[in-house]
Write a protein that holds these residues in place. Structure first.
Motif, PDB file in Angstrom:
ATOM      1  N   UNK A  94       0.823  -1.222   0.000  1.00 33.20           N
ATOM      2  CA  UNK A  94       0.000   0.000   0.000  1.00 33.20           C
ATOM      3  C   UNK A  94       0.854   1.268   0.000  1.00 33.20           C
ATOM      4  N   UNK A  95       1.860   1.293  -0.821  1.00 34.43           N
ATOM      5  CA  UNK A  95       2.787   2.425  -0.836  1.00 34.43           C
ATOM      6  C   UNK A  95       2.780   3.144  -2.182  1.00 34.43           C
ATOM      7  N   UNK A  96       3.389   4.344  -2.185  1.00 35.18           N
ATOM      8  CA  UNK A  96       3.572   5.118  -3.409  1.00 35.18           C
ATOM      9  C   UNK A  96       4.969   5.737  -3.404  1.00 35.18           C
ATOM     10  N   UNK A  97       5.662   5.592  -4.525  1.00 36.86           N
ATOM     11  CA  UNK A  97       6.963   6.220  -4.740  1.00 36.86           C
ATOM     12  C   UNK A  97       7.954   5.831  -3.633  1.00 36.86           C
ATOM     13  N   UNK A  98       8.318   4.564  -3.608  1.00 34.37           N
ATOM     14  CA  UNK A  98       9.278   4.043  -2.638  1.00 34.37           C
ATOM     15  C   UNK A  98      10.622   3.816  -3.325  1.00 34.37           C
ATOM     16  N   UNK A  99      11.692   4.202  -2.640  1.00 33.03           N
ATOM     17  CA  UNK A  99      13.039   3.995  -3.156  1.00 33.03           C
ATOM     18  C   UNK A  99      13.870   3.260  -2.113  1.00 33.03           C
ATOM     19  N   UNK A 100      14.569   2.214  -2.553  1.00 36.94           N
ATOM     20  CA  UNK A 100      15.455   1.442  -1.682  1.00 36.94           C
ATOM     21  C   UNK A 100      16.846   1.414  -2.270  1.00 36.94           C
ATOM     22  N   UNK A 101      17.839   1.413  -1.388  1.00 32.86           N
ATOM     23  CA  UNK A 101      19.223   1.242  -1.827  1.00 32.86           C
ATOM     24  C   UNK A 101      19.876   0.181  -0.953  1.00 32.86           C
ATOM     25  N   UNK A 102      20.328  -0.896  -1.602  1.00 35.73           N
ATOM     26  CA  UNK A 102      20.936  -2.012  -0.881  1.00 35.73           C
ATOM     27  C   UNK A 102      22.449  -1.929  -1.064  1.00 35.73           C
ATOM     28  N   UNK A 103      23.168  -1.743   0.049  1.00 31.18           N
ATOM     29  CA  UNK A 103      24.634  -1.716  -0.019  1.00 31.18           C
ATOM     30  C   UNK A 103      25.241  -3.082   0.236  1.00 31.18           C
ATOM     31  N   UNK A 104      24.406  -4.006   0.795  1.00 28.27           N
ATOM     32  CA  UNK A 104      24.861  -5.367   1.039  1.00 28.27           C
ATOM     33  C   UNK A 104      24.060  -6.345   0.200  1.00 28.27           C
ATOM     34  N   UNK A 105      23.335  -7.236   0.866  1.00 30.32           N
ATOM     35  CA  UNK A 105      22.544  -8.257   0.177  1.00 30.32           C
ATOM     36  C   UNK A 105      21.117  -8.237   0.699  1.00 30.32           C
ATOM     37  N   UNK A 106      20.162  -8.348  -0.231  1.00 26.08           N
ATOM     38  CA  UNK A 106      18.750  -8.502   0.121  1.00 26.08           C
ATOM     39  C   UNK A 106      18.195  -9.636  -0.747  1.00 26.08           C
ATOM     40  N   UNK A 107      17.912 -10.790  -0.160  1.00 28.10           N
ATOM     41  CA  UNK A 107      17.524 -11.946  -0.984  1.00 28.10           C
ATOM     42  C   UNK A 107      16.132 -11.841  -1.606  1.00 28.10           C
ATOM     43  N   UNK A 108      15.158 -11.222  -0.908  1.00 26.26           N
ATOM     44  CA  UNK A 108      13.774 -11.242  -1.398  1.00 26.26           C
ATOM     45  C   UNK A 108      13.146  -9.851  -1.267  1.00 26.26           C
ATOM     46  N   UNK A 109      12.443  -9.435  -2.327  1.00 29.09           N
ATOM     47  CA  UNK A 109      11.630  -8.217  -2.302  1.00 29.09           C
ATOM     48  C   UNK A 109      10.179  -8.627  -2.567  1.00 29.09           C
ATOM     49  N   UNK A 110       9.261  -8.190  -1.708  1.00 27.28           N
ATOM     50  CA  UNK A 110       7.837  -8.470  -1.890  1.00 27.28           C
ATOM     51  C   UNK A 110       7.113  -7.145  -2.045  1.00 27.28           C
ATOM     52  N   UNK A 111       6.438  -6.961  -3.179  1.00 26.46           N
ATOM     53  CA  UNK A 111       5.806  -5.680  -3.499  1.00 26.46           C
ATOM     54  C   UNK A 111       4.318  -5.924  -3.734  1.00 26.46           C
ATOM     55  N   UNK A 112       3.467  -5.296  -2.931  1.00 26.79           N
ATOM     56  CA  UNK A 112       2.031  -5.544  -3.009  1.00 26.79           C
ATOM     57  C   UNK A 112       1.273  -4.211  -2.972  1.00 26.79           C
ATOM     58  N   UNK A 113       0.386  -4.010  -3.936  1.00 30.34           N
ATOM     59  CA  UNK A 113      -0.461  -2.804  -3.995  1.00 30.34           C
ATOM     60  C   UNK A 113       0.374  -1.532  -3.871  1.00 30.34           C
ATOM     61  N   UNK A 114       1.414  -1.457  -4.663  1.00 36.33           N
ATOM     62  CA  UNK A 114       2.347  -0.328  -4.615  1.00 36.33           C
ATOM     63  C   UNK A 114       2.504   0.280  -5.996  1.00 36.33           C
ATOM     64  N   UNK A 115       2.468   1.611  -6.038  1.00 38.82           N
ATOM     65  CA  UNK A 115       2.655   2.344  -7.297  1.00 38.82           C
ATOM     66  C   UNK A 115       3.928   3.169  -7.184  1.00 38.82           C
ATOM     67  N   UNK A 116       4.906   2.834  -7.988  1.00 44.68           N
ATOM     68  CA  UNK A 116       6.163   3.565  -7.959  1.00 44.68           C
ATOM     69  C   UNK A 116       7.166   2.910  -7.021  1.00 44.68           C
ATOM     70  N   UNK A 117       8.084   2.107  -7.576  1.00 43.93           N
ATOM     71  CA  UNK A 117       9.094   1.422  -6.765  1.00 43.93           C
ATOM     72  C   UNK A 117      10.403   1.391  -7.536  1.00 43.93           C
ATOM     73  N   UNK A 118      11.479   1.804  -6.872  1.00 41.15           N
ATOM     74  CA  UNK A 118      12.807   1.784  -7.489  1.00 41.15           C
ATOM     75  C   UNK A 118      13.804   1.299  -6.456  1.00 41.15           C
ATOM     76  N   UNK A 119      14.620   0.289  -6.843  1.00 45.91           N
ATOM     77  CA  UNK A 119      15.638  -0.230  -5.935  1.00 45.91           C
ATOM     78  C   UNK A 119      16.992  -0.215  -6.642  1.00 45.91           C
ATOM     79  N   UNK A 120      18.021   0.235  -5.898  1.00 45.14           N
ATOM     80  CA  UNK A 120      19.393   0.178  -6.383  1.00 45.14           C
ATOM     81  C   UNK A 120      20.066  -1.016  -5.705  1.00 45.14           C
TER      82      UNK A 120
END
Length: 414
Positions: free
Chosen positions: A332-358
């Motif tokens: 239930x989010x809008x315009x989310x940005x994530x930056x992973x400097x290490x490791x992230x094994x799983x991303x779960x995105x539900x009812x979200x508009x606008x998602x960007x991950x580095x």
């Protein structure tokens, strides 16, 4: 702390007084009450900001759970009954109170009395709500507007010494003048003298028949009353943009559940926590989790390896973190940005508009994405010396065959 607790409860009392004098505002009632929550919010914020000795940590957490019940004025069906909300807060407060009872049983009766009074205050509030505000905060259907009631309440709080001085009354008329007799009035004026010895009636203009507008002798002189000016047309004001409802900003660590709680934060409230506006979380145990709820326009930096990240009902929120053991979840989010400097094994995105991950180079081969009812999703990752960005597919082609359904990504993404 006692003064702050008193201020928080008095802030709620002032809202109840307002509701008893005002009719329910049109539209979203909770949004209309936001400007009047300042006193309660500031008191609760100050309590959460207290830095006490660790011996009083459980007391502070019990008080924090108790103060959460003050939000009952914002609750009504179908969201939740106010009394049910307070009962939940009572259960959370009792969790810490029971620990205090265990530590001080037979040692310090003052601490036991603290727990008893905490429970008594909350159970008393529940009884009050169920008697007078069971379906939600009760308003006065015959009352004035909320804004006017707030102004009057403020005026009543002004000390009497600050009230303007009473104007002296003019001297009372005597005799026939007091009874409305015109002749007596003229005689009374004749007895009043000016500083130069002339009568107070000297210089009064005589009104002749041709000056009386209701007579046929009236000549229409310039002394006639002028017609009233046409009322000015006031342009319709542009309605102000509605401010989304937010509760009390929270940024704290809870031992129960090993969880960092970041709730109701905005860019303005974040600057009160940190001069640069970045909320910094220092992970001390890999079991810890980070939970963001109802935040807007903030940046969170998480240092250290931790279990999981949940971002719920947030807008324009950025999170920078090192390594996750489990997953990062957005709902239930809008315009989310994530930056992973290490490791992230799983991303779960539900009812979200606008998602960007580095993604970092080491996270690229191990990261996976599970999406549902979401759009405008992109992944950026290092490609040699360059940074490459690709979309997460939103369109698929489904085919039925051999008793099963097969799905393929649309050609738009090839």
């Amino acid at each position: 702390m006692g003064t702050l607790i008193k201020d928080a409860w008095e802030g709620n009392r002032s809202i109840i007084v307002l509701a008893s004098r005002a009719k329910a505002p049109a539209g979203n009632v909770a949004e209309a009450l936001v400007p009047y929550l300042t006193k309660t919010q500031e008191a609760v914020k100050a309590i959460h900001g207290l830095r006490l000795d660790r011996d009083w940590d459980r007391h502070l957490k019990a008080v924090g759970e108790m103060l959460a019940c003050l939000s009952w004025i914002l609750f009504k069906p179908p969201q939740q009954l106010p009394s049910a909300m307070v009962k939940e807060a009572l259960g959370s407060a009792e969790f810490w109170s029971n620990r205090i009872r265990k530590d001080f049983k037979g040692k310090d009766e003052t601490q036991i009395a603290f727990c008893d009074n905490l429970k008594k205050a909350m159970t008393g509030l529940i009884a009050y709500i169920e008697e007078y505000h069971k379906p939600g905060l009760t308003w006065n259907p015959q009352g004035i507007s909320l804004e006017e009631a707030a102004i009057r309440l403020t005026d009543e709080a002004t000390p009497a010494a600050e009230a303007p001085a009473t104007r002296p009354k003019p001297p009372a008329l005597k005799g026939d003048a007091a009874s409305g007799n015109v002749g007596g009035l003229i005689a009374e004026l004749g007895t009043r003298k000016n500083s130069d010895g002339t009568s107070a009636a000297t210089g009064l203009k005589k009104v002749t028949k041709d000056m009386q507008t209701w007579r046929k002798e009236y000549q229409g002189s310039g002394d006639a009353p002028k017609p009233a000016a046409a009322p000015k047309v006031v342009p319709k004001a542009t309605p102000a943009k509605k401010t989304p409802l937010r509760g009390i900003p929270i940024f704290e660590y809870q031992d129960r559940g090993f969880k960092w709680i970041i709730e109701n934060q905005t860019a303005e409230s974040a600057k009160k926590e940190s001069p640069d506006g970045v909320l910094k979380v220092e992970i001390s145990d890999p079991k810890q989790q980070v939970y963001l709820y109802n935040c807007e326009g903030i940046t969170v930096q998480v240092k250290g390896k931790f279990k999981s990240l949940v971002i719920d009902t947030c807008v324009k929120t950025a999170v920078v973190y090192d390594t996750l053991i489990s997953s990062a979840e957005m709902v239930n989010c809008k315009k989310i940005q994530l930056q992973v400097t290490g490791i992230c094994p799983v991303f779960t995105i539900d009812k979200t508009v606008g998602f960007l991950v580095w993604l970092s180079a080491e996270s690229v081969p191990v990261s996976s994405f599970t999406t549902s009812l979401s759009s405008e999703m992109n992944v950026s990752y290092p490609d040699g010396e360059d940074q490459k960005e690709i979309p997460i597919p939103e369109q698929f082609v489904h085919k039925v065959g051999d008793g099963s359904m097969t799905s393929e990504v649309s050609d738009l993404y090839h």
